[in-house]
Write an enzyme that holds these catalytic residues in place. Sequence first.
Site, short mmCIF file in Angstrom:
data_model
loop_
_atom_site.label_atom_id
_atom_site.label_comp_id
_atom_site.label_asym_id
_atom_site.label_seq_id
_atom_site.Cartn_x
_atom_site.Cartn_y
_atom_site.Cartn_z
N HIS A 60 0.86 -1.18 0.00
CA HIS A 60 0.00 0.00 0.00
C HIS A 60 0.90 1.23 0.00
CE1 HIS A 60 -3.69 2.28 1.89
NE2 HIS A 60 -3.18 2.89 0.86
N PHE A 108 -1.52 5.69 -8.63
CA PHE A 108 -1.42 5.20 -7.25
C PHE A 108 -0.03 5.52 -6.67
CE2 PHE A 108 -1.16 1.11 -4.52
CZ PHE A 108 -1.74 1.72 -3.42
N LYS A 111 0.26 9.22 -5.93
CA LYS A 111 -0.48 9.61 -4.73
C LYS A 111 0.32 9.26 -3.47
CE LYS A 111 -4.99 8.89 -3.01
NZ LYS A 111 -6.22 8.07 -3.08
N GLN A 112 0.90 8.06 -3.47
CA GLN A 112 1.67 7.62 -2.31
C GLN A 112 2.92 8.47 -2.13
OE1 GLN A 112 0.93 5.21 0.12
NE2 GLN A 112 -1.08 5.41 -0.83
N HIS A 116 2.83 10.62 1.15
CA HIS A 116 3.67 10.01 2.20
C HIS A 116 5.17 10.10 1.93
CE1 HIS A 116 0.06 8.26 4.03
NE2 HIS A 116 -0.30 7.84 2.82
#
Length: 227
Positions: A60, A108, A111-112, A116
């Site tokens: 994730h 994805f 976004k990560q 983060h």
Amino acid sequence: MGITGMIHIVTMVFSLIVLILSSSTVGYDYFQFTQQYQPAVCYFNPTPCKDPPDKLFTVHGLWPSNLNGPHPENCTNATVNSQRITNIQAQLKIIWPNVLDRTNHVGFWNKQWIKHGSCGNPPIMNDTHYFQTVINMYITQKQNVSGILSKAKIEPVGGKRPLVDIENAIRKSINNKKPKFKCQMKNKVTKLVEISLCSDGSLTQFINCPRPFLPGSPYLCPSDIEY
Ligand SMILES: *[C@@H]1O[C@H](CO)[C@@H](O)[C@H](O)[C@H]1NC(C)=O
Ligand SMILES: *[C@@H]1O[C@H](CO)[C@@H](O)[C@H](O)[C@H]1NC(C)=O
Ligand SMILES: *[C@@H]1O[C@H](CO)[C@@H](O)[C@H](O)[C@H]1NC(C)=O
Ligand SMILES: *[C@@H]1O[C@H](CO)[C@@H](O)[C@H](O)[C@H]1NC(C)=O
């Protein structure tokens, strides 16, 4: 007060300033390496996954996190330079797929990185380094949770089993440190959705995951779990 007393006080004040500055410039305390169980992710997502999930825990994200208060987020606005990741895209697709929409892996990863990865400096230096670090952790350092469980003869057959069996299998591979579990419930069915492995702020050693979900949280896991 003598001169040594003065020096002592000056030294103490100076140390305190350095401590305050260093703790406020590095905006996190530890890292969570969070892997998600694809069938559970698809089960709980409001819209169905476009493709059938694999029975695998895949990445994730790698998240800089704080012991107290909110975790750091969105430390850059700069999207991933997709040209610079062309040579690692094939590996990323395997370990870090966009389970919800396999036509948009880059979205994805982007976004990560923005939410983060960009907050993990140091030891994360830039976007490519973020992705390469995760590849190293999952493949080279064998932090693949599916692999860890399989080695302990725990296979995803969909039956109920004690969560503590899963915890013990994982502890064996991460220096007996405590992982973090996230479960969700829908239609009276509870499933294990995510497992996080935690490391110190320099990504050099495993630590017991802080901040477990507590009784009352919708993400708390029961003692028996389907996997
Ligand atoms: C970071 O950005 C995401 C996406 O735009 C947003 O959902 C989230 O609330 C932001 N986080 C913070 C702490 O601002
Ligand atoms: C991102 O962009 C917004 C709006 O332009 C700006 O206010 C913010 O400071 C930027 N954040 C970073 C981390 O550069
Ligand atoms: C990203 O960081 C890595 C590790 O420090 C470094 O080797 C690489 O040159 C950096 N790449 C860019 C584009 O800055
Ligand atoms: C992770 O482990 C699973 C189960 O052993 C295995 O099927 C999968 O290929 C592994 N993934 C990688 C990238 O090594």
